[in-house]
Every structure is written in structure tokens, then in C-alpha cells.
Design a protein around this motif. Structure first.
Motif, PDB file in Angstrom:
ATOM      1  N   THR A  62       0.814  -1.217   0.000  1.00  0.00           N
ATOM      2  CA  THR A  62       0.000   0.000   0.000  1.00  0.00           C
ATOM      3  C   THR A  62       0.846   1.265   0.000  1.00  0.00           C
ATOM      4  O   THR A  62       0.583   2.208  -0.730  1.00  0.00           O
ATOM      5  N   ASN A  63       1.869   1.307   0.812  1.00  0.00           N
ATOM      6  CA  ASN A  63       2.775   2.449   0.886  1.00  0.00           C
ATOM      7  C   ASN A  63       3.732   2.377  -0.304  1.00  0.00           C
ATOM      8  O   ASN A  63       4.439   1.390  -0.482  1.00  0.00           O
ATOM      9  N   SER A  85       2.185   0.684   6.048  1.00  0.00           N
ATOM     10  CA  SER A  85       0.750   0.939   6.202  1.00  0.00           C
ATOM     11  C   SER A  85      -0.054  -0.315   6.525  1.00  0.00           C
ATOM     12  O   SER A  85      -1.251  -0.384   6.248  1.00  0.00           O
ATOM     13  N   THR A  87      -2.128  -2.876   8.825  1.00  0.00           N
ATOM     14  CA  THR A  87      -3.004  -2.705   9.975  1.00  0.00           C
ATOM     15  C   THR A  87      -3.040  -4.012  10.759  1.00  0.00           C
ATOM     16  O   THR A  87      -2.779  -5.079  10.208  1.00  0.00           O
ATOM     17  N   ASN A  99      -2.747  -5.805   4.643  1.00  0.00           N
ATOM     18  CA  ASN A  99      -2.158  -4.822   3.757  1.00  0.00           C
ATOM     19  C   ASN A  99      -2.698  -5.122   2.374  1.00  0.00           C
ATOM     20  O   ASN A  99      -3.498  -6.036   2.201  1.00  0.00           O
TER      21      ASN A  99
END
Length: 129
Positions: A62-63, A85, A87, A99
Motif C-alpha cells: 500500500t505504501n 501501512s 493494519t 495490507n
């Protein structure tokens, strides 16, 4: 497609069953976990069957700063569970880390201004306490 049939020694078998399905993006990804990090590998040879013009440097978590290492025909990600990023959701018995593996569409050099995604795949790992 390649099929090899090998019968048992006594010759009394009643045949076989075969199942197949179209290649999907999830088939190109292997997800595992280490003691403290994601172990995620993307098979680019298989991925290019679905998306022939795939550039390996565009595959990210994601990042956009979380890129993988190219190892042969694999793009391998090995980031800590709390990076990129990710969770975490905790309950009494386990932790689930989440992710996304993404392929952003962009016309700009790094850092990327994302116009959309060619594809996204949710990545979830269950980490038992």
C-alpha cells in the motif's frame, strides 16, 4: 496445459477426476509469515500471463515506498508487520495483519501520483499469539 496420468500397479483403478479454473491474480502470489515480517512473493511469469506489460518496479505494498526485491521471476517483499501501512486487529486468540499488494497507474516518476490501480490484492496474515 500439461497432464501426466500414472495408473496404479494393479490396473483396477476407475479413472480420475480433473479440475481446472482460469488463472487469477491470487494464483500468482504466495503469502507467508516470519517471526516478525511479511513474506510475500509475486510470480511475475504467471502475472504477465494476465498483464503482459507488467513492470516489476511498479508492484508495491500500500505504501509506495515499500517495494520488493527482484529474485529471478519473483518480486519478494519482506517488511516488518508494522511497516508499509499494515493494519493489525487483535482479539483474544490472535492478531490479523492486513495490507494490500498494488500496481498503481501513474504518469509521474517517484514519488508517484496515483491515478488509479491496474490491480489490488488484499493480503492478510493470521499471527497466533
Amino acid at each position: 496445459m500439461y497432464i501426466r496420468f500414472h495408473s496404479n500397479a494393479n490396473g483396477h483403478a476407475r479413472g480420475f477426476r480433473a479440475f481446472y479454473s482460469p488463472l487469477q491474480i491470487g494464483d500468482t502470489i504466495h503469502l507467508g509469515c516470519g517471526p516478525s515480517s511479511w513474506n510475500l512473493a509475486v510470480n511475475t511469469t504467471m502475472l504477465r500471463v494476465l498483464y503482459p506489460d507488467t513492470g516489476v518496479s511498479h508492484i508495491k505494498l500500500t505504501n509506495q515506498y515499500c517495494t520488493g526485491r527482484v529474485m529471478g521471476d519473483l518480486v519478494v517483499f519482506n517488511q516488518h508487520y508494522t511497516e508499509c501501512s499494515s493494519t493489525a486487529k487483535t482479539n483474544a486468540d490472535n492478531v490479523v495483519y492486513s495490507n494490500q499488494l498494488v500496481y498503481p497507474e501513474s504518469n509521474t516518476p517517484f514519488p508517484i501520483i496515483v491515478h488509479g490501480y491496474r490491480w489490488k490484492v488484499k493480503a492478510r496474515l493470521l499471527y497466533c499469539l
